[in-house]
Design an enzyme around this catalytic site. Structure first.
Site, PDB file in Angstrom:
ATOM      1  N   ILE A  12      -2.293 -13.715  10.799  1.00  0.00           N
ATOM      2  CA  ILE A  12      -1.340 -14.825  10.935  1.00  0.00           C
ATOM      3  C   ILE A  12      -1.161 -15.184  12.406  1.00  0.00           C
ATOM      4  CG2 ILE A  12       1.042 -15.564  10.484  1.00  0.00           C
ATOM      5  CD1 ILE A  12       1.008 -13.592   8.069  1.00  0.00           C
ATOM      6  N   LEU A  33      -5.144  -4.202  19.010  1.00  0.00           N
ATOM      7  CA  LEU A  33      -6.391  -4.313  18.242  1.00  0.00           C
ATOM      8  C   LEU A  33      -6.536  -3.219  17.184  1.00  0.00           C
ATOM      9  CD1 LEU A  33      -8.899  -5.427  21.059  1.00  0.00           C
ATOM     10  CD2 LEU A  33      -7.607  -6.860  19.470  1.00  0.00           C
ATOM     11  N   ASN A  91       5.554   1.966  14.105  1.00  0.00           N
ATOM     12  CA  ASN A  91       4.933   0.693  14.505  1.00  0.00           C
ATOM     13  C   ASN A  91       5.902  -0.471  14.452  1.00  0.00           C
ATOM     14  OD1 ASN A  91       2.506   1.848  14.963  1.00  0.00           O
ATOM     15  ND2 ASN A  91       1.480   1.028  13.169  1.00  0.00           N
ATOM     16  N   TYR A 140       8.366  -0.749   4.269  1.00  0.00           N
ATOM     17  CA  TYR A 140       7.950  -1.922   5.043  1.00  0.00           C
ATOM     18  C   TYR A 140       9.111  -2.914   5.159  1.00  0.00           C
ATOM     19  CZ  TYR A 140       5.943  -6.475   5.978  1.00  0.00           C
ATOM     20  OH  TYR A 140       5.709  -7.721   6.487  1.00  0.00           O
ATOM     21  N   PHE A 168       6.746 -15.396   2.782  1.00  0.00           N
ATOM     22  CA  PHE A 168       6.361 -14.983   1.447  1.00  0.00           C
ATOM     23  C   PHE A 168       4.871 -14.610   1.543  1.00  0.00           C
ATOM     24  CE2 PHE A 168      10.160 -15.222  -1.205  1.00  0.00           C
ATOM     25  CZ  PHE A 168      11.048 -15.482  -0.174  1.00  0.00           C
ATOM     26  N   ASP A 283       6.322  -2.764  -5.488  1.00  0.00           N
ATOM     27  CA  ASP A 283       6.153  -4.194  -5.769  1.00  0.00           C
ATOM     28  C   ASP A 283       7.327  -4.761  -6.560  1.00  0.00           C
ATOM     29  OD1 ASP A 283       3.677  -4.583  -4.589  1.00  0.00           O
ATOM     30  OD2 ASP A 283       2.533  -4.281  -6.441  1.00  0.00           O
TER      31      ASP A 283
HETATM   32  N1  UFG Z   1      -2.235  -7.127  -6.700  1.00  0.00           N
HETATM   33  C1  UFG Z   1      -3.037  -6.774  -7.762  1.00  0.00           C
HETATM   34  N2  UFG Z   1      -4.271  -6.282  -7.500  1.00  0.00           N
HETATM   35  C2  UFG Z   1      -4.758  -6.113  -6.239  1.00  0.00           C
HETATM   36  C3  UFG Z   1      -3.923  -6.470  -5.149  1.00  0.00           C
HETATM   37  C4  UFG Z   1      -2.669  -6.976  -5.424  1.00  0.00           C
HETATM   38  O1  UFG Z   1      -2.637  -6.882  -8.919  1.00  0.00           O
HETATM   39  O2  UFG Z   1      -5.896  -5.624  -6.071  1.00  0.00           O
HETATM   40  C5  UFG Z   1      -0.905  -7.677  -6.970  1.00  0.00           C
HETATM   41  C6  UFG Z   1       0.203  -6.848  -6.343  1.00  0.00           C
HETATM   42  O3  UFG Z   1       0.576  -5.800  -7.202  1.00  0.00           O
HETATM   43  C7  UFG Z   1       1.286  -7.909  -6.143  1.00  0.00           C
HETATM   44  C8  UFG Z   1       0.500  -9.196  -5.905  1.00  0.00           C
HETATM   45  O4  UFG Z   1      -0.810  -8.930  -6.377  1.00  0.00           O
HETATM   46  O5  UFG Z   1       2.024  -8.035  -7.297  1.00  0.00           O
HETATM   47  C9  UFG Z   1       0.425  -9.581  -4.457  1.00  0.00           C
HETATM   48  O6  UFG Z   1       0.007  -8.431  -3.724  1.00  0.00           O
HETATM   49  P1  UFG Z   1      -0.475  -8.505  -2.216  1.00  0.00           P
HETATM   50  O7  UFG Z   1      -0.875  -7.117  -1.838  1.00  0.00           O
HETATM   51  O8  UFG Z   1      -1.461  -9.590  -2.038  1.00  0.00           O
HETATM   52  O9  UFG Z   1       0.836  -8.962  -1.438  1.00  0.00           O
HETATM   53  P2  UFG Z   1       2.304  -8.318  -1.475  1.00  0.00           P
HETATM   54  O10 UFG Z   1       3.154  -9.222  -2.313  1.00  0.00           O
HETATM   55  O11 UFG Z   1       2.306  -6.887  -1.787  1.00  0.00           O
HETATM   56  O12 UFG Z   1       2.708  -8.365   0.047  1.00  0.00           O
HETATM   57  C10 UFG Z   1       2.567  -9.491   0.863  1.00  0.00           C
HETATM   58  C11 UFG Z   1       2.446  -9.047   2.295  1.00  0.00           C
HETATM   59  C12 UFG Z   1       3.712  -8.401   2.741  1.00  0.00           C
HETATM   60  C13 UFG Z   1       4.888  -9.293   2.446  1.00  0.00           C
HETATM   61  C14 UFG Z   1       4.900  -9.716   1.021  1.00  0.00           C
HETATM   62  C15 UFG Z   1       6.014 -10.681   0.805  1.00  0.00           C
HETATM   63  O13 UFG Z   1       1.406  -8.102   2.447  1.00  0.00           O
HETATM   64  O14 UFG Z   1       3.628  -8.186   4.121  1.00  0.00           O
HETATM   65  O15 UFG Z   1       3.668 -10.329   0.694  1.00  0.00           O
HETATM   66  O16 UFG Z   1       5.929 -11.244  -0.461  1.00  0.00           O
HETATM   67  F1  UFG Z   1       6.029  -8.638   2.680  1.00  0.00           F
END
Ligand code: UFG
Length: 327
Positions: A12, A33, A91, A140, A168, A283
């Site tokens: 980002i 990095l 971090n 987090y 989001f 989640d």
């Molecule tokens: N998911 C799957 N399979 C995968 C990866 C993800 O089903 O292989 C699902 C996750 O369980 C979740 C959704 O897809 O329900 C989105 O998951 P992501 O890992 O893509 O993103 P997150 O919602 O966990 O997190 C992201 C950012 C965070 C931020 C958050 C806010 O990584 O930093 O969005 O919504 F806080």
């Protein structure tokens, strides 16, 4: 304005650097990095270093004398934060406190801070307004919330001015196709789905199919990274001494994990096999932004974040960069 951008080599941050330069700002990137990529810093000078290196940070800020800081540098994976919270406390909290301390010492009073929807926890109201209780359900989200509080307290006590942007789900690639999402260990839904379409993975796992949502899978509000970058440029103009604004950055529309996979099938023409798997710890079932405050206060609204456009833009980048920034 002169803007000091931490984490400007990350996904980002790097897209925001380009948006700042296009808007006529001067930028200095500071990145260790660990997650970022040197190749993602296109047209701005880069200082490679860690925010916890006080003397380097102090020297760099004094020499550059920025008008504002954009603070992207952080660890940002929900699941990893559950397994390895120490990394997140160190971090995200230690580094941010070091940055704030040095900013104050060097007379830099404006900050745009990358926060997250993960600070809300499991929402009681959807779309989630900014004044919704913040009860994160993973480390987090908690570490980001601590820094939100620090910024507010420092604003009151020391006159800091800040904009807290609660992202989001960022996705997609830069409009010019040069910058995209490359994590060393990929866990995000859209890149993983596209790696399946590229033949790099056999299937995508759907984490949880028994959530209280329409199709049983989690619902997220996906925001194009270019829209997110534009929100940062607006936030910079908004910063005022002694005042803090927190604003969601989303579209107000939710899409389920199954809808994402379905849309990626349509965009890529690949069957993208999916396998049902247990829920992933940390989640929340649904995260969708209320977007009125960003529109009212920042004059910002998402313009290119419909799910198909996001996936098309990500797909274009992943096809052109099948191994990300590595050759
Ligand atoms: N998911 C799957 N399979 C995968 C990866 C993800 O089903 O292989 C699902 C996750 O369980 C979740 C959704 O897809 O329900 C989105 O998951 P992501 O890992 O893509 O993103 P997150 O919602 O966990 O997190 C992201 C950012 C965070 C931020 C958050 C806010 O990584 O930093 O969005 O919504 F806080």
């Amino acid at each position: 304005m002169k803007v000091f951008v931490t984490g400007g080599a990350g996904y980002i941050g790097s897209v925001c650097v380009q948006a700042l330069l296009r808007a006529g700002h001067d930028v200095l990137v500071f990145d260790n990095l660990s997650e970022g990529h040197r190749q993602a810093v296109l047209d701005a000078p880069l200082v490679t270093g860690d925010l916890r290196d006080h003397s380097l940070l102090d020297r760099t800020l004094r020499e550059y004398a920025p008008d504002a800081v954009m603070h992207f540098a952080a660890s940002a994976l929900v699941a990893e934060s559950v397994e390895n919270p120490r990394k997140y406390y160190e971090n995200n909290i230690e580094s941010s406190l070091s940055l704030l301390r040095t900013m104050l010492a060097c007379g830099v009073r404006r900050i745009v801070f990358s926060s997250t929807a993960a600070t809300y926890g499991v929402p009681e109201i959807v779309p989630i307004p900014e004044d919704h209780p913040q009860q994160p359900i993973n480390p987090y989200g908690f570490t980001k919330l601590v820094i939100e509080h620090a910024i507010r307290d420092y604003a009151r006590a020391y006159g800091l001015g800040g904009v807290i942007l609660r992202y989001f789900n960022a996705a997609g690639a830069s409009h010019d196709g040069r910058l995209g999402e490359h994590h060393h260990h990929e866990t995000h839904l859209i890149p993983i789905v596209l790696q399946v379409a590229l033949g790099q993975r056999e299937h995508v796992k759907i984490y949880g199919t028994d959530y209280p949502t329409e199709d049983g899978t989690c619902v997220r509000d996906f925001i194009h990274v270019e829209d997110l970058a534009e929100a940062h440029v607006r936030a910079l103009d908004y910063c005022r001494d002694g005042h803090v604004l927190a604003a969601n950055v989303g579209t107000g529309q939710g899409h389920s994990v199954r809808q994402v996979i379905e849309t990626a099938r349509a965009v890529t023409g690949h069957p993208i096999p999916a396998v049902e798997a247990p829920r992933r710890p940390g989640d929340p079932p649904v995260l969708v932004a209320a977007v009125e405050r960003a529109r009212r206060e920042l004059g910002w609204t998402a313009t290119c974040s419909d799910l198909r456009s996001i996936i098309q833009s990500a797909w274009q980048w992943h096809r052109a960069h099948p191994h990300g920034y590595e050759n």
